[in-house]
Design a protein around this motif. Structure first.
Motif: not given
Length: 560
Positions: A367-369, A378-379, A384-386, A390-392
């Motif tokens: 989605t970030a891409l 902004e989206g 990217m923060h999400a 999710a990686m954590k």
């Protein structure tokens, strides 16, 4: 009368006169076909020879359920089973989940033109094909031939299933020494087992021995694999090109040639090689995915979209279905300015892989891409923060190079090049001996224009790991186990997801215990490093070898 009914009637003719070798009578059979008359016809043949253990399945789900409960010796499976899994996907899943082994006879039955089917089956090849309608005599002869080829492999299979490769090779050596009729089968299996366990010189010796006697494609292909794994890429390329020149339909040679070309940083050439391969064999899921990955990395988004579309379609009923396929399709569509379609594909990830942490990661990173491509800064940042969150949530699995490379690509596309470079550096350290992963890193840097010299980093990290390993080995040979363990532990903390380093620490501790005796502290340390590797690569054969040695040292304390 339908075609299936006519085929069933032909098979049933003269069933009462059929006889087979005694060894086939005690075997367990599974007949898989969506037509009741055909199942009944094949079952009647098998029963007429005196076999009594014959089960039936009408579709892929029922077949897999039965295979989970019973270890079948012989499986006769129709290719076209209607809705759901086809015969090839059943075989694929059975091998992937180790529901069948090298001693199992798997015969694919088909009533249609088999070219695409056979060409697409190179990753999981059945032992034989039968075209409908076939006679009882043909089935009998085919099973007798396969039975002779698979003779005496039960002990080998048991060892392979347990990943006790030393025992498997020892048993294969014993069988080979008797000069049996299935010598070629045994030599091929031993060479493949040697490659699995990185005994490349032993595998080469077998392939050379076979090729000295006669030119056989599987031996030449195996020799090319050995050259690839020993990083002799120019020679490997020559070998695979030679195979293709001899047989332009040898699909596996194209796959390995493309891998070799990628390792040589010839990414555009590798893409062209796979384009040729998918024209010959469009049903290879892994091949379509690899073509999509290469094309997307090369900026050939139209070819990437086509390949990923095929891969997603092929994966529908496959055990190999994965969120990364949908992510690739979404990224290629977005690169082709089909952003709305891309977002719909991303939405499908959440629907098809509900509750999956991996899916949540791919949804966010992709989605970030797409948002970035749309100009929605902004989206893109929010997604990217999400993805980072999710990686954590993935825990230790986040160290897997697939996730790391996906996140590095996202960072680079969103101009977070420092984060991308740091992640790529750590990924190289964790995968210093994974050739395909390293080639992908070089391609990512080349495409994204990241100011990070991946090739230099690969050389330096490899030198560091080799130097550390060699120092550890020297200390062990000198009997200074504590110093060796301290050195390797420091390397493991520096590269916590490097499977080789973690297993080397575990091996050093095992060797110390074999000399000085087991302690609870050392046993727990071994299990700590083993569990690290299991979290990254559950099927790594080296884990089984270490756990076997641990059981021999302390069967109760090992927890196995």
């Amino acid at each position: 009368m339908s075609r299936e009914e006519r085929a069933a009637s032909i098979i049933l003719r003269g069933v009462e006169n059929t006889r087979m070798p005694a060894g086939l009578l005690s075997k367990t059979y599974l007949v898989i076909d969506d037509f009741p008359d055909m199942r009944a016809a094949i079952r009647s043949i098998i029963r007429s020879i005196g076999a009594t253990q014959v089960d039936q399945a009408r579709d892929g789900k029922e077949a897999i359920d039965l295979m989970q409960k019973t270890r079948y010796d012989i499986i006769l499976c129709d290719y076209n089973l209607g809705p759901g899994k086809d015969g090839q996907q059943i075989l694929e899943e059975a091998r992937y989940r180790q529901l069948i082994g090298v001693d199992t006879i798997f015969v694919m039955i088909t009533a249609e033109n088999t070219r695409d089917m056979v060409m697409g089956a190179v990753e999981h090849i059945p032992d034989s094909y039968l075209s409908k309608p076939f006679t009882k005599e043909l089935l009998q002869k085919r099973l007798e031939k396969l039975y002779a080829r698979k003779a005496d492999l039960q002990t080998v299979n048991k060892a392979l299933m347990a990943k006790n490769y030393n025992a498997a090779i020892a048993e294969l050596d014993r069988l080979i020494s008797t000069n049996p009729k299935n010598l070629s089968e045994l030599l091929k299996l031993k060479a493949e087992t040697c490659i699995t366990t990185s005994r490349y010189d032993d595998a080469k010796e077998i392939y050379d021995q076979v090729l000295d006697a006669r030119e056989i494609p599987w031996a030449r292909l195996g020799l090319g694999k050995v050259q690839f794994y020993k990083t002799d890429y120019p020679q490997a390329r020559e070998t695979f090109e030679q195979l293709i020149a001899q047989d332009p339909n040898l699909i596996l040679a194209y796959d390995w040639l493309a891998k070799t070309q990628s390792a040589l940083k010839e990414f555009t050439v590798a893409e062209k090689t796979l384009q040729t391969a998918v024209k010959l064999s469009p049903r290879g899921l892994k091949r379509q995915q690899l073509l999509g990955d290469l094309a997307l990395g090369n900026g050939d988004s139209e070819q990437a979209e086509i390949a990923y579309e095929h891969a997603v379609t092929l994966a529908k009923n496959s055990v190999l279905n994965h969120p990364a396929l949908f992510a690739g399709l979404a990224k290629s569509k977005s690169a082709n300015n089909k952003h709305t379609e891309a977002l719909k594909v991303i939405a499908d990830i959440g629907k098809k892989f509900q509750g999956s942490d991996e899916a949540a990661f791919y949804v966010a990173s992709t989605t970030a891409l797409v948002k970035h491509s749309q100009g929605d800064t902004e989206g893109a940042q929010e997604a990217m923060h999400a993805a980072e969150a999710a990686m954590k949530d993935l825990g230790a699995r986040a160290q897997d190079h697939l996730f790391a490379l996906e996140m590095a690509t996202t960072y680079s596309e969103l101009d977070e090049t420092d984060k991308a470079a740091a992640l790529l550096h750590q990924t190289i350290a964790n995968n210093h001996d994974e050739h395909e992963c390293l080639a992908q890193i070089v391609q990512i840097c080349s495409k994204a224009g990241i100011e990070y010299d991946a090739e230099k980093a690969i050389r330096e990290i490899r030198q560091h790991v080799v130097k550390t390993n060699n120092a550890g080995v020297r200390l062990i040979k000198q009997g200074d186990f504590d110093a060796a363990i301290t050195l390797l532990r420091e390397a493991a903390e520096e590269m916590p997801a490097n499977k080789t380093i973690n297993l080397n620490v575990a091996k050093a501790i095992i060797m110390k215990m074999e000399q000085a005796g087991a302690t609870s502290e050392d046993i727990l340390a071994v299990r700590h490093y083993v569990e690290r590797v299991q979290g990254l690569a559950p099927g790594d054969w080296r884990v089984a070898d270490i756990l076997l040695r641990l059981r021999q040292l302390a069967p109760k304390a090992s927890g196995e």
